[in-house]
Write a protein that holds these residues in place. Structure first.
Motif, PDB file in Angstrom:
ATOM      1  N   GLU A 324       0.846  -1.195   0.000  1.00 18.05           N
ATOM      2  CA  GLU A 324       0.000   0.000   0.000  1.00 18.05           C
ATOM      3  C   GLU A 324       0.880   1.243   0.000  1.00 18.05           C
ATOM      4  O   GLU A 324       1.775   1.397   0.832  1.00 18.05           O
ATOM      5  N   LEU A 325       0.619   2.143  -0.942  1.00 17.17           N
ATOM      6  CA  LEU A 325       1.377   3.379  -1.078  1.00 17.17           C
ATOM      7  C   LEU A 325       0.712   4.491  -0.277  1.00 17.17           C
ATOM      8  O   LEU A 325      -0.441   4.364   0.147  1.00 17.17           O
ATOM      9  N   THR A 327      -1.450   7.709   0.521  1.00 19.55           N
ATOM     10  CA  THR A 327      -2.668   8.156  -0.149  1.00 19.55           C
ATOM     11  C   THR A 327      -2.312   9.166  -1.234  1.00 19.55           C
ATOM     12  O   THR A 327      -1.700  10.203  -0.945  1.00 19.55           O
ATOM     13  N   GLN A 399       0.533  -0.078  -9.698  1.00 16.36           N
ATOM     14  CA  GLN A 399       1.293  -0.264  -8.468  1.00 16.36           C
ATOM     15  C   GLN A 399       0.434  -0.090  -7.218  1.00 16.36           C
ATOM     16  O   GLN A 399       0.875  -0.419  -6.110  1.00 16.36           O
ATOM     17  N   TYR A 400      -0.782   0.415  -7.386  1.00 17.58           N
ATOM     18  CA  TYR A 400      -1.666   0.617  -6.241  1.00 17.58           C
ATOM     19  C   TYR A 400      -2.516  -0.624  -5.998  1.00 17.58           C
ATOM     20  O   TYR A 400      -3.070  -1.189  -6.940  1.00 17.58           O
ATOM     21  N   GLN A 404      -7.056  -0.083  -2.081  1.00 15.67           N
ATOM     22  CA  GLN A 404      -6.694   1.289  -1.746  1.00 15.67           C
ATOM     23  C   GLN A 404      -7.299   2.273  -2.739  1.00 15.67           C
ATOM     24  O   GLN A 404      -7.902   3.279  -2.344  1.00 15.67           O
ATOM     25  N   LEU A 405      -7.162   1.985  -4.031  1.00 19.22           N
ATOM     26  CA  LEU A 405      -7.721   2.890  -5.041  1.00 19.22           C
ATOM     27  C   LEU A 405      -9.244   2.881  -5.003  1.00 19.22           C
ATOM     28  O   LEU A 405      -9.882   3.905  -5.272  1.00 19.22           O
TER      29      LEU A 405
END
Length: 572
Positions: A324-325, A327, A399-400, A404-405
């Protein structure tokens, strides 16, 4: 989420993971088949010992022993079926989520045009077969050789007779399977087609009724049904021939075994007890083959279901979780982005160069088929990028993590899909303990007062597709779901297609508030009225960017073009 390597046969690999239980089943089957000798041994003892000795105590003792052995055999049969059931339960636990994901991925690729729900039915068919007599016969079939060996021990003629009868029975079963398989395969395929056709008819009932298409649609469905019936009849006729042949062949074998036994008794080569026992063993030797023959239809259906599931699972590789990147900010950049149709491979979007800064509300217009909805599908992660890059806050969208997205994005499809559940569950994306966010989203979409007028307010249950609600109400509930928890990126596909004046005002207000918080919205529309709240305008044509810039500048540019080059923009 990235794909992970998988074996060529996921189900086979899963079954191999249960080898310990398969060994237990083999042990149960061995004990059950040994206990199946009980009636033969009992008959031998009664005829050759009890009757000759006239001993009632011996008869009682033998009978008591036999009753105990029968109870033990029944318990073992129960545990064998129970073990198969538990293996099926374990497979369901292991595969349910994986199967649901694979079906979901397939639905995304085909845009819901494929019968992906068939996968769940196929898995149920395999589970049902695992506890059927056909599956049990597979464990008992190897013991046929054991019964033949015993018959040889009784007398070589009995052994030879058993070999011949088993060979004939296997041949009859093979002919049964071969003659019915083509019919069964066609019947199953047409059954799926018939169900899909009926579902399509029911889903489009209003259009069919309005255009008087029922007779023609019904004729098409009835033709499929007729063809299915013809194949089913062919299968039933062929099955009847071979099933009855096997049935009366078994009856003949029982009589022939008694006849042969009587002949050997008359020649003093066999005792009366052994004659009865040999007849019973002959039936036991043929029983597993007969059960497999009776399960021919189920075997064919299970094999087809197994092949379809393997194909689905292998074409939908399992994915692994991504890191997880942080926000992201709602900054979007497309660099020479291409998007292809999943089935045909045709380009939906070509060489898209686009920069959308945070706080933008972008209106997307263009003729039908220009790629407007496809652009939203790319931005929402519904379809993968074929070439180029799609970056969100400087990182490639791939990559997300999808979760999360998904929480960061609000999406409203062109055709609003509501689910079985309450109004609150649909707005709150079926999350729990989120009443405050649900009401906030409904108020932002301007639908709060309308929801309160429903029979049970937010707890009003909705049928499939929001049954009972008007098109405008469904669209506003869908907008509330998109606004749930104030997402930073809002993707709306013709959000005002079914809205009245009050609904459009609520939509415009929601977009203004969304922009004031520094968030980004991309709105596909055919109505000019909503463009008033858009500070940027994108014109697509043939999957490519035609014009992009500030709304006023783009509209001025379009008005200066010859009429044949103008992008059609319909007034509200």
């Amino acid at each position: 989420m990235l794909p992970t390597p998988e074996s060529s046969s996921l189900l086979k690999t899963a079954l191999q993971g249960h080898r310990r239980w398969l060994k237990v089943l083999i042990a149960f089957s061995a004990a059950i088949n040994l206990l199946a000798l009980t009636p033969s041994i009992y008959m031998m003892q009664v005829y050759d010992r009890v009757l000759s000795s006239q001993s009632q105590s011996t008869l009682l003792a033998l009978t008591a022993l036999v009753v105990g052995l029968y109870i033990l055999a029944g318990m073992l049969e129960h545990h064998r079926v129970a073990t198969l059931t538990r293996i099926g339960n374990t497979l369901e636990q292991e595969f349910s989520a994986r199967l649901h994901t694979a079906a979901f991925q397939r639905a995304l690729k085909t845009q819901g045009k494929d019968n992906t729900g068939q996968a769940i039915r196929d898995f149920s068919a395999i589970r049902q077969f695992m506890t059927s007599q056909g599956a049990i016969a597979l464990f008992d079939t190897p013991w046929v050789l054991f019964y033949i060996a015993l018959l040889f021990a009784f007398h070589p003629l009995f052994g030879l007779m058993a070999l011949c009868c088993v060979a004939i029975s296997i041949t009859l079963s093979w002919l049964h399977l071969r003659s019915t398989r083509p019919f069964e395969e066609q019947t199953n395929a047409l059954g799926i087609l018939s169900a899909n056709t009926m579902n399509s008819t029911l889903q489009n009932a209003d259009s069919i009724q309005a255009m008087g298409m029922l007779p023609t649609v019904q004729t098409e469905w009835l033709s499929i049904q007729k063809e299915q019936t013809n194949h089913h009849t062919g299968s039933a006729d062929a099955s009847s021939v071979w099933t009855n042949s096997s049935k009366y062949f078994r009856m003949f074998v029982q009589s022939a075994a008694l006849g042969l036994g009587a002949y050997l008794v008359l020649n003093q080569s066999l005792s009366g007890g052994m004659m009865i026992a040999a007849s019973i063993l002959m039936g036991k030797a043929l029983a597993p083959v007969d059960m497999l023959s009776s399960a021919a239809k189920a075997l064919t259906g299970t094999r087809q279901a197994y092949e379809r599931l393997n194909k689905l699972l292998n074409n939908s590789p399992q994915t692994r979780e991504l890191t997880e990147l942080p926000t992201p900010k709602p900054v979007i950049e497309c660099r020479n982005m291409y998007l292809a149709a999943p089935l045909s491979g045709l380009w939906l979007l070509k060489n898209i160069l686009l920069q959308i800064p945070a706080g933008s509300t972008v209106g997307v217009i263009g003729p039908s088929g220009s790629g407007k909805t496809s652009l939203l599908h790319a931005l929402a992660g519904i379809l993968p990028i074929a070439q180029g890059r799609l970056e969100i806050d400087g990182a490639d969208i791939a990559q997300y993590p999808r979760s999360q997205l998904g929480a960061w994005t609000g999406y409203l499809a062109q055709h609003v899909e509501l689910f079985e559940g309450t109004v609150a569950q649909n707005i709150g994306r079926f999350e729990h303990n989120n009443d405050e966010h649900i009401v906030q989203a409904a108020m932002a979409a301007g639908v709060h007062e309308l929801v309160l007028k429903l029979p049970k307010g937010y707890n009003t249950p909705l049928g499939a597709q929001g049954e009972g609600l008007s098109g405008g109400m469904r669209q506003r509930i869908g907008l509330a779901r998109a606004l749930y928890k104030k997402p930073q990126l809002l993707l709306l596909d013709e959000p005002n297609a079914h809205l009245d004046e009050a609904g459009e005002a609520a939509l415009a207000n929601a977009l203004v508030q969304h922009q004031q918080h520094g968030n980004t919205a991309i709105v596909v529309t055919h109505k000019k009225s909503i463009l008033r709240v858009c500070n940027k305008l994108l014109v697509l044509r043939d999957g490519e960017v035609s014009v992009y810039g500030n709304t006023h500048e783009v509209l001025t540019h379009l008005q200066q073009q010859p009429p044949t080059q103008l992008t059609r923009v319909k007034n509200a």
